[in-house]
Design a protein around this motif. Structure first.
Motif, PDB file in Angstrom:
ATOM      1  N   GLY A 178       0.742  -1.144  -0.100  1.00 56.39           N
ATOM      2  CA  GLY A 178       0.097  -0.115   0.107  1.00 56.39           C
ATOM      3  C   GLY A 178       1.062   1.619   0.077  1.00 56.39           C
ATOM      4  O   GLY A 178       0.412   2.249   0.386  1.00 56.39           O
ATOM      5  N   GLN A 179       1.966   1.107  -0.499  1.00 50.91           N
ATOM      6  CA  GLN A 179       2.818   2.597  -0.457  1.00 50.91           C
ATOM      7  C   GLN A 179       2.956   2.739  -2.098  1.00 50.91           C
ATOM      8  O   GLN A 179       3.147   1.996  -2.950  1.00 50.91           O
ATOM      9  CB  GLN A 179       4.203   2.097   0.221  1.00 50.91           C
ATOM     10  CG  GLN A 179       5.208   3.291   0.336  1.00 50.91           C
ATOM     11  CD  GLN A 179       6.509   2.693   0.841  1.00 50.91           C
ATOM     12  OE1 GLN A 179       7.221   2.383   0.098  1.00 50.91           O
ATOM     13  NE2 GLN A 179       6.639   3.172   2.119  1.00 50.91           N
ATOM     14  N   VAL A 180       3.152   4.159  -2.145  1.00 53.84           N
ATOM     15  CA  VAL A 180       3.348   4.916  -3.451  1.00 53.84           C
ATOM     16  C   VAL A 180       4.501   5.389  -3.345  1.00 53.84           C
ATOM     17  O   VAL A 180       5.000   6.183  -2.509  1.00 53.84           O
ATOM     18  CB  VAL A 180       2.286   5.718  -3.727  1.00 53.84           C
ATOM     19  CG1 VAL A 180       2.258   6.943  -2.811  1.00 53.84           C
ATOM     20  CG2 VAL A 180       2.767   6.513  -5.325  1.00 53.84           C
ATOM     21  N   ARG A 181       5.783   4.911  -4.304  1.00 53.74           N
ATOM     22  CA  ARG A 181       7.033   5.577  -4.324  1.00 53.74           C
ATOM     23  C   ARG A 181       7.279   6.365  -5.513  1.00 53.74           C
ATOM     24  O   ARG A 181       7.086   5.902  -6.460  1.00 53.74           O
ATOM     25  CB  ARG A 181       8.191   4.442  -4.207  1.00 53.74           C
ATOM     26  CG  ARG A 181       8.014   3.685  -2.918  1.00 53.74           C
ATOM     27  CD  ARG A 181       8.813   2.482  -2.903  1.00 53.74           C
ATOM     28  NE  ARG A 181      10.180   2.489  -3.127  1.00 53.74           N
ATOM     29  CZ  ARG A 181      10.904   2.653  -1.875  1.00 53.74           C
ATOM     30  NH1 ARG A 181      10.454   2.541  -0.850  1.00 53.74           N
ATOM     31  NH2 ARG A 181      12.112   2.747  -1.814  1.00 53.74           N
ATOM     32  N   LYS A 182       7.708   7.572  -5.457  1.00 51.40           N
ATOM     33  CA  LYS A 182       7.991   8.495  -6.560  1.00 51.40           C
ATOM     34  C   LYS A 182       9.158   8.664  -6.994  1.00 51.40           C
ATOM     35  O   LYS A 182      10.075   9.000  -6.067  1.00 51.40           O
ATOM     36  CB  LYS A 182       7.087   9.720  -6.436  1.00 51.40           C
ATOM     37  CG  LYS A 182       7.415  10.840  -7.323  1.00 51.40           C
ATOM     38  CD  LYS A 182       6.840  12.258  -7.129  1.00 51.40           C
ATOM     39  CE  LYS A 182       7.164  13.213  -8.216  1.00 51.40           C
ATOM     40  NZ  LYS A 182       6.521  14.551  -8.039  1.00 51.40           N
ATOM     41  N   TYR A 183       9.733   8.457  -8.220  1.00 55.64           N
ATOM     42  CA  TYR A 183      10.989   8.677  -8.632  1.00 55.64           C
ATOM     43  C   TYR A 183      11.101   9.728  -9.908  1.00 55.64           C
ATOM     44  O   TYR A 183      10.061   9.728 -10.425  1.00 55.64           O
ATOM     45  CB  TYR A 183      11.439   7.201  -9.265  1.00 55.64           C
ATOM     46  CG  TYR A 183      11.613   6.003  -8.378  1.00 55.64           C
ATOM     47  CD1 TYR A 183      12.978   5.699  -7.540  1.00 55.64           C
ATOM     48  CD2 TYR A 183      10.470   5.388  -8.033  1.00 55.64           C
ATOM     49  CE1 TYR A 183      13.029   4.614  -6.809  1.00 55.64           C
ATOM     50  CE2 TYR A 183      10.562   4.164  -7.167  1.00 55.64           C
ATOM     51  CZ  TYR A 183      11.838   3.816  -6.494  1.00 55.64           C
ATOM     52  OH  TYR A 183      11.874   2.857  -5.527  1.00 55.64           O
ATOM     53  N   GLN A 184      12.278  10.246  -9.719  1.00 54.09           N
ATOM     54  CA  GLN A 184      12.326  11.280 -11.050  1.00 54.09           C
ATOM     55  C   GLN A 184      13.749  10.762 -11.859  1.00 54.09           C
ATOM     56  O   GLN A 184      14.738  10.352 -11.258  1.00 54.09           O
ATOM     57  CB  GLN A 184      12.508  12.556 -10.187  1.00 54.09           C
ATOM     58  CG  GLN A 184      12.431  13.662 -11.756  1.00 54.09           C
ATOM     59  CD  GLN A 184      12.274  15.002 -10.941  1.00 54.09           C
ATOM     60  OE1 GLN A 184      13.133  15.600 -10.754  1.00 54.09           O
ATOM     61  NE2 GLN A 184      10.929  15.332 -11.069  1.00 54.09           N
ATOM     62  N   VAL A 185      13.404  10.992 -13.039  1.00 55.92           N
ATOM     63  CA  VAL A 185      14.344  10.394 -14.091  1.00 55.92           C
ATOM     64  C   VAL A 185      15.569  11.399 -13.993  1.00 55.92           C
ATOM     65  O   VAL A 185      15.234  12.440 -13.888  1.00 55.92           O
ATOM     66  CB  VAL A 185      13.890  10.319 -15.390  1.00 55.92           C
ATOM     67  CG1 VAL A 185      15.022   9.813 -16.336  1.00 55.92           C
ATOM     68  CG2 VAL A 185      13.050   8.969 -15.445  1.00 55.92           C
ATOM     69  N   PHE A 186      16.835  10.802 -13.972  1.00 59.12           N
ATOM     70  CA  PHE A 186      17.748  11.749 -14.027  1.00 59.12           C
ATOM     71  C   PHE A 186      18.927  11.361 -15.131  1.00 59.12           C
ATOM     72  O   PHE A 186      19.855  12.115 -15.212  1.00 59.12           O
ATOM     73  CB  PHE A 186      18.602  11.952 -12.569  1.00 59.12           C
ATOM     74  CG  PHE A 186      19.213  10.499 -12.002  1.00 59.12           C
ATOM     75  CD1 PHE A 186      20.579  10.254 -12.384  1.00 59.12           C
ATOM     76  CD2 PHE A 186      18.614   9.613 -11.449  1.00 59.12           C
ATOM     77  CE1 PHE A 186      21.198   9.165 -11.935  1.00 59.12           C
ATOM     78  CE2 PHE A 186      19.158   8.423 -10.761  1.00 59.12           C
ATOM     79  CZ  PHE A 186      20.533   8.351 -11.144  1.00 59.12           C
ATOM     80  N   SER A 187      18.954  10.322 -15.827  1.00 61.28           N
ATOM     81  CA  SER A 187      19.638   9.944 -16.724  1.00 61.28           C
ATOM     82  C   SER A 187      19.267   8.837 -17.724  1.00 61.28           C
ATOM     83  O   SER A 187      18.194   8.189 -17.306  1.00 61.28           O
ATOM     84  CB  SER A 187      20.874   9.177 -16.005  1.00 61.28           C
ATOM     85  OG  SER A 187      21.748   8.591 -16.872  1.00 61.28           O
TER      86      SER A 187
END
Length: 261
Positions: A178-187
Motif C-alpha cells: 500500500g505504498q506509493v514511491r515516486k522517482y524522478q528520471v535523472f539519466s
C-alpha cells in the motif's frame, strides 16, 4: 552472489531478452496478433480486478519523505490493491507522461517473464519484470526492471522518449503493502550489451559510484543529477536500435518521495 557473477547473470538474461526480438518471422504474424490481443485483455482484467470499487474512496497519507514538497500530492492510481492478482506481481509501475502502466512481475530467474504474461501464459510480449536478485520491497540501493521494446509502443516501447524529452519525467511504483514511491528520471542513454551498469550495489559507496556513472552517461541535458545521491535508484532497461546489434537503453531514476495510500 558476487558482483561479477551477478552482472553476468543479469546480462545473460538481458541478451536472451533482446535476442528474442530477431526470432519472430512472418510466419508468426498471426500468432503474435492473437497474443497482442490476449496480452491487452490480461492487462485490462488485472486493472479491473485491482481497481477500487466505485463507491470506495482512498486518500493519500499526509506523511511524506523529506525530499517531497509539502504541497505536493500523489495521485491515487487505479491500481491500489493486489489481493486478487498473481502472487508474482510485486508492484505496479506507472509513468503517466509516457503512458506506461503495467504490473511488475518477479520470477525465480530473469528468463521466465521474457516470454510469459502476468497470468503465466506463453506470450511473445513478455511482461515487465524486476530482476530476480532484487528485494521486492524496493529497499535495495538499485532496483532493476526490464521490459521489451515493442514496435507497437507497448511494454517499454515508449521508453525511448526519455532520450528526447525536455520535461521532467516521474515514475510511480505502487507496492503490495500500500505504498506509493515516486522517482524522478535523472539519466537516460543508449549503451551496449557490454555495459557494466547491469549491477546492484552492496554498499553505499558502490551506490554513490553507480549514480555518478549514470549521471556521466546521461545523454539528455534536460535531466539533472539527483539532489540526494544517497536515495535508492530505479533502473529501467530495454533494447535499443536495430535488433541483434546489441543496443541497450537504460533509464535511471532517483527516489524523491513516498507515502502510504
Amino acid at each position: 552472489m558476487g558482483l561479477y557473477y551477478l552482472e553476468k547473470a543479469l546480462k545473460r538474461g538481458f541478451v536472451i531478452f533482446c535476442s528474442l526480438g530477431i526470432l519472430w518471422g512472418v510466419s508468426k504474424l498471426l500468432k503474435n496478433s492473437k497474443e497482442d490481443k490476449a496480452s491487452e485483455e490480461i492487462q485490462a482484467e488485472a486493472s479491473s480486478a485491482a481497481s477500487p470499487k466505485p463507491e470506495e474512496t482512498t486518500t493519500a497519507s499526509t506523511t511524506a519523505v523529506e525530499e517531497t514538497k509539502s504541497e505536493e500530492r500523489f495521485d491515487v492510481p487505479k491500481i491500489i490493491e493486489f489481493n486478487n492478482m498473481d502472487s508474482n506481481v510485486v508492484a505496479w509501475i506507472s509513468i503517466p507522461s509516457l503512458n506506461i502502466d503495467y504490473p511488475v512481475m518477479q520470477g525465480e530467474d530473469n528468463e521466465f517473464y521474457l516470454n510469459h504474461s502476468a497470468d503465466g501464459s506463453k506470450n511473445h510480449n513478455g511482461s515487465i519484470f524486476m530482476a530476480s536478485e532484487n528485494d521486492s520491497s524496493y529497499n535495495d540501493r538499485n532496483t532493476m526492471i526490464f521490459g521489451h521494446n515493442m514496435k507497437n509502443g507497448s511494454m517499454f516501447g515508449k521508453l525511448k522518449k526519455t532520450t528526447v524529452s525536455d520535461e521532467p519525467i516521474d515514475i510511480f511504483i505502487y507496492t503490495r503493502d500500500g505504498q506509493v514511491r515516486k522517482y524522478q528520471v535523472f539519466s537516460s542513454y543508449v549503451t551496449t550489451e557490454k555495459s557494466d551498469m547491469y549491477r546492484l550495489s552492496d554498499t553505499q559507496s558502490q551506490a554513490k559510484a553507480y549514480v555518478a556513472e549514470a549521471v556521466k552517461n546521461n545523454q539528455n541535458k534536460a535531466f539533472t543529477a539527483p539532489e540526494n545521491t544517497d536515495a535508492p535508484v530505479l533502473t529501467l532497461a530495454t533494447c535499443a536500435g536495430v535488433a541483434g546489434q546489441g543496443g541497450r537503453l537504460l533509464v535511471h531514476a532517483s527516489l524523491v518521495g513516498k507515502e502510504n495510500i
